[in-house]
Design an enzyme around this catalytic site. Structure first.
Site, PDB file in Angstrom:
ATOM      1  N   ASP A 128      20.723  41.629  23.146  1.00 61.13           N
ATOM      2  CA  ASP A 128      20.642  40.637  22.063  1.00 61.13           C
ATOM      3  C   ASP A 128      20.402  41.214  20.678  1.00 61.13           C
ATOM      4  O   ASP A 128      19.850  40.547  19.814  1.00 61.13           O
ATOM      5  CB  ASP A 128      19.513  39.656  22.391  1.00 61.13           C
ATOM      6  CG  ASP A 128      18.217  40.380  22.729  1.00 61.13           C
ATOM      7  OD1 ASP A 128      18.077  41.554  22.339  1.00 61.13           O
ATOM      8  OD2 ASP A 128      17.343  39.776  23.385  1.00 61.13           O
ATOM      9  N   GLU A 132      22.748  42.074  30.822  1.00 55.53           N
ATOM     10  CA  GLU A 132      21.496  41.363  30.486  1.00 55.53           C
ATOM     11  C   GLU A 132      21.827  40.024  29.808  1.00 55.53           C
ATOM     12  O   GLU A 132      21.363  39.706  28.716  1.00 55.53           O
ATOM     13  CB  GLU A 132      20.561  42.210  29.610  1.00 55.53           C
ATOM     14  CG  GLU A 132      19.128  41.707  29.647  1.00 55.53           C
ATOM     15  CD  GLU A 132      18.136  42.616  28.921  1.00 55.53           C
ATOM     16  OE1 GLU A 132      17.777  43.672  29.480  1.00 55.53           O
ATOM     17  OE2 GLU A 132      17.716  42.268  27.808  1.00 55.53           O
ATOM     18  N   GLU A 186      17.236  37.547  17.887  1.00 50.55           N
ATOM     19  CA  GLU A 186      17.795  37.854  19.212  1.00 50.55           C
ATOM     20  C   GLU A 186      18.284  36.623  19.973  1.00 50.55           C
ATOM     21  O   GLU A 186      19.317  36.682  20.662  1.00 50.55           O
ATOM     22  CB  GLU A 186      16.767  38.617  20.056  1.00 50.55           C
ATOM     23  CG  GLU A 186      16.488  40.040  19.591  1.00 50.55           C
ATOM     24  CD  GLU A 186      15.481  40.128  18.443  1.00 50.55           C
ATOM     25  OE1 GLU A 186      14.935  39.069  18.044  1.00 50.55           O
ATOM     26  OE2 GLU A 186      15.240  41.235  17.928  1.00 50.55           O
ATOM     27  N   HIS A 212       6.760  45.427  17.566  1.00 43.67           N
ATOM     28  CA  HIS A 212       7.805  45.670  16.567  1.00 43.67           C
ATOM     29  C   HIS A 212       8.612  44.451  16.149  1.00 43.67           C
ATOM     30  O   HIS A 212       9.415  44.529  15.216  1.00 43.67           O
ATOM     31  CB  HIS A 212       8.788  46.725  17.092  1.00 43.67           C
ATOM     32  CG  HIS A 212       9.673  46.205  18.188  1.00 43.67           C
ATOM     33  ND1 HIS A 212      10.838  45.525  17.927  1.00 43.67           N
ATOM     34  CD2 HIS A 212       9.557  46.233  19.529  1.00 43.67           C
ATOM     35  CE1 HIS A 212      11.398  45.165  19.073  1.00 43.67           C
ATOM     36  NE2 HIS A 212      10.643  45.580  20.054  1.00 43.67           N
ATOM     37  N   ARG A 219      10.645  41.353  14.700  1.00 46.58           N
ATOM     38  CA  ARG A 219      10.789  40.838  13.340  1.00 46.58           C
ATOM     39  C   ARG A 219      10.020  39.537  13.127  1.00 46.58           C
ATOM     40  O   ARG A 219       9.453  39.319  12.063  1.00 46.58           O
ATOM     41  CB  ARG A 219      12.271  40.600  13.006  1.00 46.58           C
ATOM     42  CG  ARG A 219      12.959  41.856  12.513  1.00 46.58           C
ATOM     43  CD  ARG A 219      14.436  41.644  12.255  1.00 46.58           C
ATOM     44  NE  ARG A 219      15.084  42.938  12.136  1.00 46.58           N
ATOM     45  CZ  ARG A 219      15.501  43.476  11.005  1.00 46.58           C
ATOM     46  NH1 ARG A 219      15.377  42.836   9.872  1.00 46.58           N
ATOM     47  NH2 ARG A 219      16.066  44.670  10.991  1.00 46.58           N
ATOM     48  N   HIS A 247       6.507  52.179  16.346  1.00 45.47           N
ATOM     49  CA  HIS A 247       7.936  52.047  16.043  1.00 45.47           C
ATOM     50  C   HIS A 247       8.223  52.618  14.644  1.00 45.47           C
ATOM     51  O   HIS A 247       7.356  52.586  13.772  1.00 45.47           O
ATOM     52  CB  HIS A 247       8.264  50.548  16.100  1.00 45.47           C
ATOM     53  CG  HIS A 247       9.714  50.191  16.096  1.00 45.47           C
ATOM     54  ND1 HIS A 247      10.499  50.281  14.966  1.00 45.47           N
ATOM     55  CD2 HIS A 247      10.525  49.702  17.065  1.00 45.47           C
ATOM     56  CE1 HIS A 247      11.730  49.874  15.247  1.00 45.47           C
ATOM     57  NE2 HIS A 247      11.773  49.522  16.519  1.00 45.47           N
TER      58      HIS A 247
END
Ligand code: UD1
Ligand code: UDP
Length: 382
Positions: free
Chosen positions: A98, A120, A134, A210, A212, A243
């Protein structure tokens, strides 16, 4: 058609970890020509995975920019893919999951009328802004894809509910295939900070963060929870490979630098990471991949998000949604530290996400689709 030419497109760390075993699995079969195109959405974190799996990209678009925006990733990857598809002329393009690379790869394939396989497939929260971007990426890719390789039956049901077209398989998640080669009892860490830890005497908590949608206030609350936990509990060591996103690093180092018992380290390679997870006490994360890996290792997970598209392990009792508020996160982490019963209930190994044979099911699904296998492959059932 002699060999089926499959072009796998990926660009971030998790896509690489989950696609590397498949690229290699296809390459080892005489019926396939297996090529891969890296968008380079991630650079160092992607290269680290390629090194571990001893793979190299046949094409590399090298698109990463510091603090890249969603539009820049998508447009740079889309433009770069044009030339690659024209040169490679694949029979099938595989994308994974994604990310923005996933969306751009699928869209480019569609523009060139090349069939798309989505690995996936079918994960959903139902909230278009969480995870962001995503959830929308996977819905859009679901509309484009011809073949959907769903890790679980629940993922398949999501696609059926949306009346998504195309052929659907239940394969398990390829990350469980990857773990067959990365997790080893006799593994020796190549990261000094990990070698210094006493996993027998100390309670080691592995952390990653991490997403967003957690940028800003939620991420600050998460970091504050970890800070307070470390200050209150002398028996713990927190290991947090941070990250490379500058937004994440500013927040993590701003709040956790020099906090006793908190070890902020650079991202570690996937072998070190999987073996850290296998030896730690429990995990706190907003990552998707860790939610799939930890249950197979029998490690409790506190998910630093409000929702998850991976409800299987929550139902199995090894993963809890901790949310993004300091006090709620803190209270669930302290419960794991102080209540042996709660810990034991969450610390049993379950495998809702796969049995390590996802790559073979995907390979067979492709062969069947192209008329080179008489029988449809049997679905994975947990
Ligand atoms: C991306 C994916 C996310 C996935 C995550 C896995 C999108 C929109 N997001 O998010 O779905 O969960 O990868 O980690 O596709 N950077 C480096 N070196 C690296 C990697 C990143 O310096 O090797 C820095 C760059 O400044 C880059 C920033 O991190 O601009 C953010 O990377 P990006 O791919 O945009 O977002 P992620 O948060 O990594
Ligand atoms: N991982 C890694 N090194 C690290 C942190 C994570 O190899 O320092 C691995 C982790 O084991 C998992 C994958 O990276 O396989 C998850 O990637 P990430 O959290 O970046 O993305 P997500 O899964 O959330 O999309």
């Amino acid at each position: 058609m002699d060999k089926i030419k499959v072009l796998s497109v990926f660009g971030t760390r998790p896509e690489a970890i989950k696609m590397a075993p498949l690229v290699k699995h296809l390459a080892a079969k005489p019926e396939f020509e297996s090529l891969c195109c890296l968008t380079g959405q991630h650079r160092e974190m992607l290269d680290s995975v390629m090194d571990i799996f001893q793979l190299r990209g046949d094409y590399d678009l090298n698109i990463m920019q510091a603090r890249q925006t969603l539009s820049s990733i998508t447009s740079r990857a889309l433009l770069g893919m044009d030339e690659v598809i024209e040169q490679a002329k694949p029979d099938l393009i595989l994308v994974h999951g994604d990310t923005s690379t996933t969306f751009a790869g699928a869209l480019a394939a569609f523009y060139h009328k090349v069939p798309v396989g989505h690995v996936e497939a079918g994960l959903r929260t139902g909230d278009k802004y969480s995870p962001y971007p995503e959830e929308m990426n996977r819905k859009l890719v679901g509309s484009i894809a011809d073949l959907h390789f769903c890790p679980t039956v629940n993922n398949l049901r999501n696609l059926e509910r949306e009346a998504v077209a195309g052929t659907k398989f239940i394969t398990g998640n390829t990350v469980i295939d990857a773990m067959k080669t990365t997790v080893r009892k006799d593994f020796v860490f190549s990261v000094p900070a990990l070698n210094r830890l006493d996993f027998q005497k100390r309670r080691v908590i592995a952390v990653t963060c991490h997403r967003r949608e957690n940028y800003g206030e939620p991420m600050r609350e998460i970091m504050e929870a970890i800070r307070t936990l470390a200050l209150r509990h002398e028996e713990i060591e927190v290991v947090y490979p941070v990250h490379l996103s500058p937004v994440v690093r500013e927040c993590a180092f701003g709040i956790l630098k020099e906090v006793p018992r908190v070890h902020l380290i650079d991202p570690i390679d996937v072998e070190n990471m999987h073996n850290l997870m296998a030896r730690c006490d429990f995990i706190m994360t907003d990552s998707g991949g860790l939610q799939e890996e930890a249950p197979a290792l029998g490690k409790p997970v506190l998910v630093l998000r409000r929702e998850t598209e991976r409800p299987e392990a929550v139902e199995a009792g090894t993963v809890k949604l901790a949310g993004v508020r300091r006090d709620e996160i803190l209270s669930l982490a302290e419960e794991l530290l102080t209540d042996r019963n709660v810990y034991q209930t969450m610390a049993h190994a379950v495998n809702p996400y796969g049995d390590g044979n996802a790559c073979e099911r995907i390979a067979r699904g492709i062969l069947w689709h192209f008329g080179k296998l008489a029988e449809r492959p049997a679905d994975f059932h947990a």
